[in-house]
Motif scaffolding. Structure first.
Motif, PDB file in Angstrom:
ATOM      1  N   VAL A  11      -1.821   8.747 -20.322  1.00 24.38           N
ATOM      2  CA  VAL A  11      -2.741   9.625 -19.610  1.00 24.38           C
ATOM      3  C   VAL A  11      -3.620   8.745 -18.745  1.00 24.38           C
ATOM      4  N   ILE A  12      -3.931   9.199 -17.530  1.00 27.01           N
ATOM      5  CA  ILE A  12      -4.716   8.376 -16.618  1.00 27.01           C
ATOM      6  C   ILE A  12      -6.177   8.806 -16.633  1.00 27.01           C
ATOM      7  N   HIS A  43      -1.691  12.412  -1.908  1.00 32.02           N
ATOM      8  CA  HIS A  43      -1.277  13.634  -2.611  1.00 32.02           C
ATOM      9  C   HIS A  43      -0.712  13.291  -3.986  1.00 32.02           C
ATOM     10  N   GLN A  44       0.159  12.281  -4.043  1.00 32.73           N
ATOM     11  CA  GLN A  44       0.733  11.856  -5.329  1.00 32.73           C
ATOM     12  C   GLN A  44      -0.359  11.372  -6.278  1.00 32.73           C
ATOM     13  N   ALA A  45      -1.291  10.580  -5.770  1.00 32.30           N
ATOM     14  CA  ALA A  45      -2.352  10.023  -6.625  1.00 32.30           C
ATOM     15  C   ALA A  45      -3.271  11.123  -7.153  1.00 32.30           C
ATOM     16  N   LYS A  49      -0.357  13.225 -13.179  1.00 23.25           N
ATOM     17  CA  LYS A  49      -0.817  13.546 -14.522  1.00 23.25           C
ATOM     18  C   LYS A  49      -0.570  12.403 -15.506  1.00 23.25           C
ATOM     19  N   THR A  50       0.370  11.521 -15.167  1.00 25.36           N
ATOM     20  CA  THR A  50       0.684  10.393 -16.042  1.00 25.36           C
ATOM     21  C   THR A  50       0.539   9.084 -15.253  1.00 25.36           C
ATOM     22  N   ALA A  57       2.788   6.386  -6.764  1.00 24.15           N
ATOM     23  CA  ALA A  57       2.023   6.602  -5.534  1.00 24.15           C
ATOM     24  C   ALA A  57       1.722   5.273  -4.847  1.00 24.15           C
ATOM     25  N   LEU A  58       1.608   4.215  -5.625  1.00 25.49           N
ATOM     26  CA  LEU A  58       1.323   2.890  -5.065  1.00 25.49           C
ATOM     27  C   LEU A  58       2.587   2.180  -4.600  1.00 25.49           C
ATOM     28  N   ASP A  59       3.769   2.757  -4.878  1.00 25.04           N
ATOM     29  CA  ASP A  59       5.014   2.150  -4.433  1.00 25.04           C
ATOM     30  C   ASP A  59       5.109   2.092  -2.910  1.00 25.04           C
TER      31      ASP A  59
END
Length: 181
Positions: A11-12, A43-45, A49-50, A57-59
């Motif tokens: 969980v983040i 948007h991804q960041a 949820k995990t 997102a950082l890729d």
């Protein structure tokens, strides 16, 4: 409340999310990614949820070459890196009068060996490493106090990153600890 099992998706925290957003914005401002790539990454960041979703997102960010050295410097004040941040292969930390806290426990570590070079005058330094990391600080020169480090007796899994700490500590003390989870 019980912590989630170790094999479940992590969980983040809001700190992790904020760090990812800041990294994407910095990459856009420096011209490393396009506006569309930044929008996609944000948007991804923001919807992740995990931890795995947040890391993906950082890729979009460009990978650092193995020889790249990143420097974090401050004359006085605090240097702190924590949450979700990409650790370069070689990290140089310079501070004349402040405290340093590097938390690698949630960081994205893409290299099997990380070199951290400390050039510190006065002030304390604390480095939190992943649970399975191997720590080597034989090349660290201390003027005043020896580093505090308790070697982990149990390894959760072999093959963790090797963190090599070198440089010079002036009138402060370095504390190194393994993350608890």
């Amino acid at each position: 409340m019980n912590p989630p099992p170790e094999n479940s998706p992590s969980v983040i925290s809001e700190d992790d999310r904020d760090t990812a957003v800041r990294r994407l914005q910095e990459a856009y401002a420096e011209g490393h990614i396009s506006h569309e790539e930044m929008d996609e990454g944000l948007h991804q960041a923001l919807t992740a949820k995990t931890r795995n979703e947040l890391v993906s997102a950082l890729d979009l960010l460009p990978e650092e070459s193995a020889g790249t050295t990143s420097t974090i410097a401050a004359v006085n004040g605090r240097i702190r890196r924590r949450g979700l941040w990409r650790v370069p292969r070689i990290l140089k930390v310079e501070s004349a009068l402040g405290r340093v806290h590097l938390d690698l426990s949630r960081a994205v570590i893409e290299h099997p060996v990380i070199d951290v070079e400390l050039q510190l005058g006065t002030g304390r330094a604390k480095i939190t490493v992943p649970r399975d990391a191997i720590v080597d600080f034989e090349d660290l020169r201390t003027v005043w106090k020896e580093p505090l480090y308790k070697i982990r007796r149990r390894r959760s899994s072999p093959g963790g990153p090797r963190i090599r700490i070198s440089g010079t500590m002036g009138l402060g003390r370095l504390k190194i600890r393994h993350a608890r989870r």
